[in-house]
Design a protein around this motif. Structure first.
Motif, short mmCIF file in Angstrom:
data_model
loop_
_atom_site.label_atom_id
_atom_site.label_comp_id
_atom_site.label_asym_id
_atom_site.label_seq_id
_atom_site.Cartn_x
_atom_site.Cartn_y
_atom_site.Cartn_z
N ALA A 81 32.50 74.19 30.74
CA ALA A 81 31.95 72.98 31.36
C ALA A 81 32.95 71.85 31.23
CB ALA A 81 30.63 72.60 30.69
N ALA A 82 32.98 71.02 32.21
CA ALA A 82 33.91 69.89 32.19
C ALA A 82 33.52 68.92 31.09
CB ALA A 82 33.89 69.18 33.54
N THR A 83 34.52 68.34 30.48
CA THR A 83 34.26 67.34 29.45
C THR A 83 33.87 66.03 30.12
OG1 THR A 83 36.57 66.69 29.40
CG2 THR A 83 35.88 68.35 27.82
N ALA A 84 33.12 65.25 29.42
CA ALA A 84 32.72 63.95 29.96
C ALA A 84 33.97 63.07 30.03
CB ALA A 84 31.67 63.32 29.06
N LYS A 85 34.13 62.44 31.16
CA LYS A 85 35.29 61.57 31.33
C LYS A 85 34.88 60.15 31.00
CE LYS A 85 37.56 64.43 34.66
NZ LYS A 85 38.25 64.54 35.89
N ARG A 86 35.75 59.50 30.25
CA ARG A 86 35.49 58.10 29.93
C ARG A 86 35.77 57.25 31.14
NH1 ARG A 86 37.69 56.18 24.23
NH2 ARG A 86 35.87 54.86 24.36
N ARG A 87 34.85 56.39 31.42
CA ARG A 87 35.04 55.47 32.53
C ARG A 87 35.67 54.21 31.98
NH1 ARG A 87 30.74 55.90 37.12
NH2 ARG A 87 32.04 54.16 37.74
N THR A 88 36.67 53.78 32.65
CA THR A 88 37.30 52.53 32.24
C THR A 88 36.96 51.47 33.25
OG1 THR A 88 39.33 53.13 33.39
CG2 THR A 88 39.20 53.70 31.06
N ARG A 89 36.76 50.30 32.75
CA ARG A 89 36.44 49.19 33.64
C ARG A 89 37.71 48.64 34.22
NH1 ARG A 89 31.85 45.47 30.81
NH2 ARG A 89 30.18 46.98 30.94
N ARG A 90 37.63 48.31 35.46
CA ARG A 90 38.75 47.63 36.09
C ARG A 90 38.69 46.17 35.70
NH1 ARG A 90 39.05 49.48 42.34
NH2 ARG A 90 39.98 51.52 41.99
N PRO A 91 39.83 45.59 35.47
CA PRO A 91 39.78 44.15 35.17
C PRO A 91 39.28 43.39 36.39
CG PRO A 91 42.05 44.93 35.37
CD PRO A 91 41.15 46.12 35.48
N ALA A 92 38.48 42.40 36.11
CA ALA A 92 37.95 41.59 37.22
C ALA A 92 39.11 40.88 37.88
CB ALA A 92 36.94 40.58 36.69
N SER A 93 39.11 40.89 39.18
CA SER A 93 40.18 40.21 39.88
C SER A 93 39.97 38.71 39.78
CB SER A 93 40.26 40.66 41.33
OG SER A 93 39.04 40.38 41.98
N ALA A 94 41.06 37.99 39.79
CA ALA A 94 40.98 36.53 39.70
C ALA A 94 40.30 36.00 40.95
CB ALA A 94 42.37 35.95 39.55
N PRO A 95 39.46 35.00 40.79
CA PRO A 95 38.80 34.45 41.97
C PRO A 95 39.82 33.80 42.88
CG PRO A 95 38.33 33.12 40.02
CD PRO A 95 39.09 34.32 39.57
N MET A 96 39.57 33.95 44.15
CA MET A 96 40.49 33.37 45.13
C MET A 96 40.21 31.88 45.23
SD MET A 96 40.63 36.24 48.10
CE MET A 96 41.54 35.14 49.14
N THR A 97 41.27 31.13 45.24
CA THR A 97 41.11 29.68 45.41
C THR A 97 41.81 29.29 46.69
OG1 THR A 97 43.09 29.24 44.15
CG2 THR A 97 41.02 29.24 42.93
N THR A 98 41.26 28.32 47.32
CA THR A 98 41.89 27.83 48.55
C THR A 98 42.31 26.39 48.33
OG1 THR A 98 39.77 27.14 49.45
CG2 THR A 98 40.55 29.35 50.04
N THR A 99 43.39 26.06 48.91
CA THR A 99 43.85 24.67 48.85
C THR A 99 43.94 24.13 50.26
OG1 THR A 99 46.15 25.36 48.91
CG2 THR A 99 45.17 25.04 46.74
N GLU A 100 43.58 22.92 50.36
CA GLU A 100 43.64 22.29 51.68
C GLU A 100 44.94 21.52 51.77
OE1 GLU A 100 40.25 20.07 52.88
OE2 GLU A 100 38.90 21.44 51.86
N SER A 101 45.63 21.70 52.83
CA SER A 101 46.84 20.92 53.04
C SER A 101 46.76 20.27 54.42
CB SER A 101 48.08 21.80 52.93
OG SER A 101 48.02 22.82 53.89
N GLU A 102 47.24 19.07 54.47
CA GLU A 102 47.18 18.36 55.76
C GLU A 102 48.54 18.15 56.30
OE1 GLU A 102 44.71 14.93 55.79
OE2 GLU A 102 43.43 15.82 54.32
#
Length: 102
Positions: A81-102
């Motif tokens: 039987a297959a062994t249980a595989k450990r699930r690893t969490r992906r690091p949360a991606s950085a939130p996207m920020t928007t900048t306004e330029s004129e």
């Protein structure tokens, strides 16, 4: 260009040192490959022996009156039987920020 005079013997010695360094490096690489292959072979033999032991122990437990289902309920993994595989969490991606330029 260099103004130094190099004798043919000095040039040949320098060439020999360069070639020997290259040969030694290549020979050491082959040595490392052979050692790694031997280590892998030994580990594969160990793994095969462990799988055989697992199968024999499982079969002995069945002969002792345990069922497959009961053994699995104990948390024991059935042979093959297959062994249980450990699930690893992906690091949360950085939130996207928007900048306004004129």
């Amino acid at each position: 260009m260099s103004d130094a005079i190099v004798t043919p013997e000095d040039a040949a010695d320098a060439a020999r040192r360069l070639l020997e360094a290259n040969v030694n490096e290549r020979v050491n690489a082959v040595r490392e490959v052979a050692e790694a292959a031997n280590d892998a072979d030994a580990k594969e033999r160990d793994a095969a022996a462990a799988r055989d032991r697992h199968t024999r122990a499982w079969d002995a437990a069945l002969k002792a009156g345990w069922s497959d289902k009961e053994l699995r309920q104990t948390g024991a993994r059935a042979p093959g039987a297959a062994t249980a595989k450990r699930r690893t969490r992906r690091p949360a991606s950085a939130p996207m920020t928007t900048t306004e330029s004129e």
